[in-house]
Structures are given as structure tokens and as C-alpha cells.
Motif scaffolding. Sequence first.
Motif, PDB file in Angstrom:
ATOM      1  N   LEU A  44      35.784  34.143  31.923  1.00  0.00           N
ATOM      2  CA  LEU A  44      36.698  34.343  33.052  1.00  0.00           C
ATOM      3  C   LEU A  44      37.587  33.118  33.215  1.00  0.00           C
ATOM      4  N   ASP A  45      38.851  33.346  33.578  1.00  0.00           N
ATOM      5  CA  ASP A  45      39.731  32.240  33.944  1.00  0.00           C
ATOM      6  C   ASP A  45      40.682  32.713  35.036  1.00  0.00           C
ATOM      7  N   PHE A  47      32.516  36.699  27.123  1.00  0.00           N
ATOM      8  CA  PHE A  47      33.794  36.874  27.797  1.00  0.00           C
ATOM      9  C   PHE A  47      33.937  35.761  28.822  1.00  0.00           C
ATOM     10  N   GLU A 106      43.818  42.283  26.620  1.00  0.00           N
ATOM     11  CA  GLU A 106      42.679  41.380  26.765  1.00  0.00           C
ATOM     12  C   GLU A 106      42.723  40.663  28.104  1.00  0.00           C
ATOM     13  N   ASN A 107      41.620  39.962  28.401  1.00  0.00           N
ATOM     14  CA  ASN A 107      41.455  39.174  29.624  1.00  0.00           C
ATOM     15  C   ASN A 107      41.543  40.015  30.898  1.00  0.00           C
ATOM     16  N   LYS A 145      36.997  39.855  24.414  1.00  0.00           N
ATOM     17  CA  LYS A 145      38.374  40.088  24.845  1.00  0.00           C
ATOM     18  C   LYS A 145      38.503  40.757  26.202  1.00  0.00           C
ATOM     19  N   ARG A 146      37.533  41.635  26.535  1.00  0.00           N
ATOM     20  CA  ARG A 146      37.688  42.371  27.791  1.00  0.00           C
ATOM     21  C   ARG A 146      36.365  42.964  28.250  1.00  0.00           C
ATOM     22  N   HIS A 198      43.565  33.668  34.992  1.00  0.00           N
ATOM     23  CA  HIS A 198      44.481  34.742  34.599  1.00  0.00           C
ATOM     24  C   HIS A 198      43.774  36.083  34.389  1.00  0.00           C
ATOM     25  N   THR A 199      42.450  36.105  34.536  1.00  0.00           N
ATOM     26  CA  THR A 199      41.702  37.352  34.363  1.00  0.00           C
ATOM     27  C   THR A 199      42.036  38.317  35.505  1.00  0.00           C
TER      28      THR A 199
END
Length: 201
Positions: free
Chosen positions: A24-25, A22, A71-72, A112-113, A27-28
Motif C-alpha cells: 500500500l502507498d 502488495f 495496478e495499485n 499488482k492489485r 497512491h493506492t
Amino acid sequence: MANQSLCIIPTPKQVHLEAGSFALDEHTWIALLPEANEEDAFAAQLLQEEIKELTGLHLNIVKLAKLPRKENFILLFGNTKAAEAYLGETWSWKEELPKKGEQAYILEITPKRVVAGGEGSLALFYASQTLRLLTRSERSRWPACQVLDWPSLPYRGLMLDISRGKVPTIETLELLIDQLSLYKINVLQLYTEHTFVFPHH
């Protein structure tokens, strides 16, 4: 993946590593259930600060009636059934988790999450602390896995002699408490003799 391990202290009771990770960015989201309380929000803030310090990413903490995407996000929950309903999923481990006690938590990371928590704020807190540890070793890319953990002993503690050497300040004690809680230690005893002057015995 079978020969890899997660850098989590203490070692969780059950760990199953999966393929992928997963990422992280900016937008997470760190998501909380609508019913989340102040303790849950505090745990989310600790995770947010850890991620910001180590990766430079500032993740928004959201508490929405319904997540607009699948997601995210990192969902921190203190109620398994409510979290299932919230995401519209069915979890095979939901019956096993409560049997391990109020400190038991689940951590499930997919590409995805992320879902992390258990039955109550204490379980949510320990799940978020494990995510903090993962951030320290993995930074912004967490390996896909399922972690199920609970303590062997309900109380795990440290006694600190503050009568010898330098007497710690409140700031030092707060830092110590944060570090101890990161490793699931939940008792701190301060031993003192002559350091503090009392008006009588």
C-alpha cells in the motif's frame, strides 16, 4: 511461503499463499464498481479508516466507470461477472463462489492489485473485514494470496447480559458490534432483567 499463515479470525476455509506482496502507498485506490450501493461504500470507508489509523496512509475511495490503470488498487465488488468485465479478466473461481452462499467471499492479492468480494453486499462486507484484519497484522504490506471463505453456520452470535455489572452505553455497544463484525459474528442478543424500567409487563 508454504510454512507461513495469515492472521485471520476465524480461519478461512481455503488459503493459498503465493510469492511476493502488495504494498500500500499514498497512491493506492479503494475502488468500487459503478453499481456499488451505500452498504458497499460503508464497507469501503471502514477499510479506509482502518488503513489510515494503522499505517497513516489515506487511500482515496473511487467509483469510476473504468479504472485508468491496471495496478495499485483494491477492488471491492458485489458482483463477480460485473467485476470481471470491469477489469477485463476471467476468474477461474467465479463458478464455485456462489455455491457457498451469500456470505462467501474471495480475496485475491497479487503484487499488482487486490480484488475482494463476492455475490452481494454481504460478501463484499466480509471480504473488506478480512482486509481490515490483514492490515492489523501486516500493516501496509499484504502477502500475495488467494482466500476463499464462507461460514459453516449462517448465524454466529453472542448474548450479552446487560443486567449485571455496568450497563453499556450506546457508544460501547457500537464498538462491540464493530469488533464482532470484524470476526464475522452476525448476531448480538441483549439479555436484560431489572435494569430497565418498563411501564407494565
